[in-house]
Design an enzyme around this catalytic site. Structure first.
Site, mmCIF file in Angstrom:
data_model
loop_
_atom_site.group_PDB
_atom_site.id
_atom_site.type_symbol
_atom_site.label_atom_id
_atom_site.label_comp_id
_atom_site.label_asym_id
_atom_site.label_seq_id
_atom_site.Cartn_x
_atom_site.Cartn_y
_atom_site.Cartn_z
ATOM 1 N N ARG A 263 -3.037 15.626 7.547
ATOM 2 C CA ARG A 263 -1.945 15.788 6.597
ATOM 3 C C ARG A 263 -0.831 16.511 7.370
ATOM 4 N NH1 ARG A 263 -1.661 19.241 1.810
ATOM 5 N NH2 ARG A 263 -2.090 21.025 3.108
ATOM 6 N N GLU B 40 0.780 14.227 -5.468
ATOM 7 C CA GLU B 40 0.663 15.580 -6.014
ATOM 8 C C GLU B 40 1.895 15.987 -6.804
ATOM 9 O OE1 GLU B 40 -0.235 18.219 -2.764
ATOM 10 O OE2 GLU B 40 1.218 17.326 -1.429
ATOM 11 N N ASN C 298 -4.482 20.086 -6.714
ATOM 12 C CA ASN C 298 -4.092 21.500 -6.744
ATOM 13 C C ASN C 298 -2.617 21.610 -7.122
ATOM 14 O OD1 ASN C 298 -6.608 21.747 -5.706
ATOM 15 N ND2 ASN C 298 -5.971 22.196 -3.622
ATOM 16 N N ASP C 299 -1.826 20.720 -6.530
ATOM 17 C CA ASP C 299 -0.405 20.721 -6.864
ATOM 18 C C ASP C 299 -0.103 19.865 -8.089
ATOM 19 O OD1 ASP C 299 0.988 22.437 -5.066
ATOM 20 O OD2 ASP C 299 0.364 21.096 -3.462
ATOM 21 N N ARG D 247 0.223 27.709 -9.424
ATOM 22 C CA ARG D 247 -1.195 27.761 -9.068
ATOM 23 C C ARG D 247 -1.635 29.107 -8.495
ATOM 24 N NH1 ARG D 247 -1.313 23.604 -3.909
ATOM 25 N NH2 ARG D 247 -3.140 24.670 -3.160
HETATM 26 C C1 PEP Z 1 -3.506 19.685 -3.250
HETATM 27 O O1 PEP Z 1 -2.373 20.010 -3.594
HETATM 28 O O2 PEP Z 1 -4.387 19.318 -4.061
HETATM 29 C C2 PEP Z 1 -3.895 19.727 -1.832
HETATM 30 C C3 PEP Z 1 -5.061 19.283 -1.439
HETATM 31 O O3 PEP Z 1 -3.031 20.274 -0.942
HETATM 32 P P1 PEP Z 1 -2.813 21.857 -0.777
HETATM 33 O O4 PEP Z 1 -3.904 22.554 -1.537
HETATM 34 O O5 PEP Z 1 -2.858 22.150 0.668
HETATM 35 O O6 PEP Z 1 -1.463 22.071 -1.383
HETATM 36 MG MG MG Z 2 -0.832 20.190 -2.156
#
Ligand code: PEP
Ligand code: MG
Length: 585
Positions: free
Chosen positions: A334, A433, A456-457, A467
């Site tokens: 990524r 995301e 997560n985002d 978050r």
């Molecule tokens: C997410 O946003 O779910 C993700 C895997 O990326 P990060 O947690 O690094 O923002």
């Molecule tokens: Mg993310």
């Protein structure tokens, strides 16, 4: 004994003495001095400056030997300040004329110095402010006889307690010396929590008043599974938790790690379960826990916790290590996702009101194409030796994807001219995301090779819940019908366009949701390595058709709580006696 509740960030139990990290601010007392004390204060100034110069020289020599002369040059501006006559004369002037103690005089002079630097129209000099502040802290600590806590030379195992531990600090913790992590702020998917989970350090975040209630040296119990901390426990509680710790360790060892890499339901649906990686040291865990390659390599950690930027060659070597370590399985790199809660020292990004909504990830990269291209070239070069994919974070629409792809093409042309090898068909994917990307997944799917859903985002943006903010953590609900509809749309759009879709957000490693996502048709799941065996065991013990049925039921419900309870009940029915073992660890 005091019990405090926080957010369960990384499972397990830690029992030990607390080490409270106070913010790196030094309080400088102001004291009037008599005429007779003037020469003594000036003498203290000279002694401390000589001593600090010696210390920096030693440090410079060590860094030059360990990592090279170029890196050692970062201390040049430290010397600049330590030897600056204007600064030193100003301190002496204040001691003599304002009759104040040396530490106060020094801090006043350094503030003026920093203000002057900030006004200069020269970027290089302005950037030296960080170094000047660093040297000023060193000098003041010596004057005040304070010691900075260096986590790398801890003599005994501790529980780290802090207001806010930055992701780069967590990543550099000496894992073998840390029994647990506690912080006042943060949420379950803040990056500090994610790293603690990867490193298998029990953690409770978002406690709000931990640093107010805990002193260094206090005995503390961290119950990372319940999100509970117990300060100065009674003998009885301590005994109870020692038992829990032993049981937890036994449970962890007992998890069956299937020999086969693939996870496959009882009725034959195969999915890929891979690992999320932040640090190269985690690489052995990928194989240890039976993950099928790396589904998310968060490359920004190579950039964090250092003063300069890693050049293309350094990145190339680091990526090669990961590709070779995971071989023959796939690694998805990524591209850098800085901003939000992860920041570089260089380049310094201006403070923003809402960093998660600001100059982050692909937005930063599309402007700083020098940094972005160096990384893309390094990833492309690493693609010549193994199974490598690349994906972009925070894509909000087709325009950004096209720009990023154009830069990849530009890098390929350059590398070809230079005679460097790379996989010219490297698969290009995007993280879904941002809600706009989830809603336009059909358009995006036509222009890339795969999706990876970053919940997560996606959850924070679709529910408007930061978050990393413990105050609103109760609203951060993966089971919210709004989130489920977005995810379903992404999976269906990907499949309609005949591309694969995975998930690398933390949601994919939570059993009840893995069950649901499997039923929605998700092709691959990526999570911290220690979560892999449990999810594999779950998938190997259920039927795909039961998961599909659960999706139909869950999508009819109105609240996240209803969804969670429903999924738990369904799982209990299909897993029977294995339910508690899989869900309760
Ligand atoms: C997410 O946003 O779910 C993700 C895997 O990326 P990060 O947690 O690094 O923002
Ligand atoms: Mg993310």
């Amino acid at each position: 004994m005091i019990k405090l509740k926080g957010i369960a960030a990384a499972g397990g139990v830690g029992i030990g003495k607390a080490l409270v990290l106070i913010k790196d601010e030094i309080s400088v007392p102001k004291r009037r001095i008599s005429h007779d004390e003037i020469s003594r204060e000036i003498y203290r100034l000279e002694v401390v400056l000589i001593d600090t110069r010696k210390e920096i020289s030693n440090l410079q020599r060590k860094i030059s030997k360990d990592v090279g002369f170029d890196h050692a040059r970062i201390f040049e501006s430290h010397f600049l300040a330590l030897e600056d006559r204007v600064l030193i004369e100003d301190v002496i002037f204040q001691i003599k004329n304002k009759k104040v103690n040396v530490e106060y005089a020094f801090s006043q002079s350094i503030n003026k110095y920093v203000d002057a630097l900030l006004k200069v129209n020269d970027e290089y000099l302005r950037e030296r402010v960080v170094d000047i502040e660093d040297i000023s802290r060193r000098v003041l600590r010596k004057m005040l006889k304070e010691k900075a806590v260096s986590l790398s030379d801890l003599k005994e195992k501790v529980i780290i307690v802090s207001h806010d531990l930055a992701p780069s600090q967590t990543a550099s913790l000496p894992k073998e010396m840390i029994l647990g992590v506690v912080s006042d702020i943060g949420g379950r998917t803040s990056h500090t929590a994610i790293i603690a989970r990867s490193l298998r350090i029990p953690a409770v975040v978002g406690v709000e008043v931990a640093t107010k209630n805990i002193k260094s040296g206090d005995k503390v119990i961290v119950d990372g599974s319940k999100g509970l901390i117990i300060i100065r426990p009674t003998e009885k509680t301590l005994k109870e938790y020692r038992g829990k710790l032993a049981a937890y360790n036994k449970e962890i060892r007992a998890i069956h790690i299937p020999k086969a890499l693939k996870a496959c339901t009882k009725d034959g649906r195969e999915v890929r379960i891979s690992a999320n990686l932040e640090l190269p040291e985690e690489l052995p865990l990928v194989k240890e826990f039976g993950a099928e390659g790396v589904g998310l390599y968060r490359t920004e950690y190579i950039f964090l916790g250092r003063k300069d930027l890693p050049l293309e060659d350094e990145q190339y070597k680091a990526y090669l290590k990961v590709v070779r370590g995971a071989s023959p399985n796939q690694v998805i790199f990524r591209t850098i996702d800085i901003g939000g809660d992860k920041f570089l020292s260089q380049p310094e990004v201006p403070k923003e009101m809402s960093p998660f909504l600001g100059w982050r990830a692909i937005r930063f990269c599309l402007e700083r194409t020098d940094i972005f291209k160096a990384q893309l070239r390094a990833i492309l070069r690493a693609s010549s030796v193994g199974n490598v994919r690349v994906m972009f974070p925070m894509i909000s629409g087709v325009e950004e994807l096209r720009q990023a792809k154009n830069l990849i093409e530009e890098c390929k042309r350059e590398l070809k001219k230079e005679g460097k090898t790379f996989n010219k068909n490297i698969p290009i994917g995007i993280m879904i995301e941002v809600p706009s990307a989830a809603l336009t997944a059909d358009l995006l799917a036509k222009e890339c090779d795969f999706f990876s859903i970053g919940t997560n985002d996606l959850i924070q943006y679709s529910l408007a819940v930061d978050r990393a903010n413990e105050k609103v953590a109760y609203l951060y609900e993966p089971g919210h019908p709004g989130v489920l509809r977005l995810i379903k749309n992404v999976i269906d759009s990907a499949h309609a366009a005949k591309i694969k879709v995975g998930m690398c957000g933390e949601m994919s490693g939570e059993p009840i949701f893995s069950f649901l996502l499997l039923g929605m048709g998700l092709d691959s799941f990526s999570m911290t390595s220690p979560q892999v065996p449990r999810i594999k065991e779950l998938i190997n013990n259920i039927k795909f058709e039961d998961a599909v049925k659960a999706v139909t039921g869950a999508l009819k419900l109105s609240t996240a709580k209803e969804v969670e309870n429903f999924l738990k009940e369904e799982l209990k029915k299909v897993l029977k006696d294995k339910f508690y073992r899989i869900l309760m660890i």
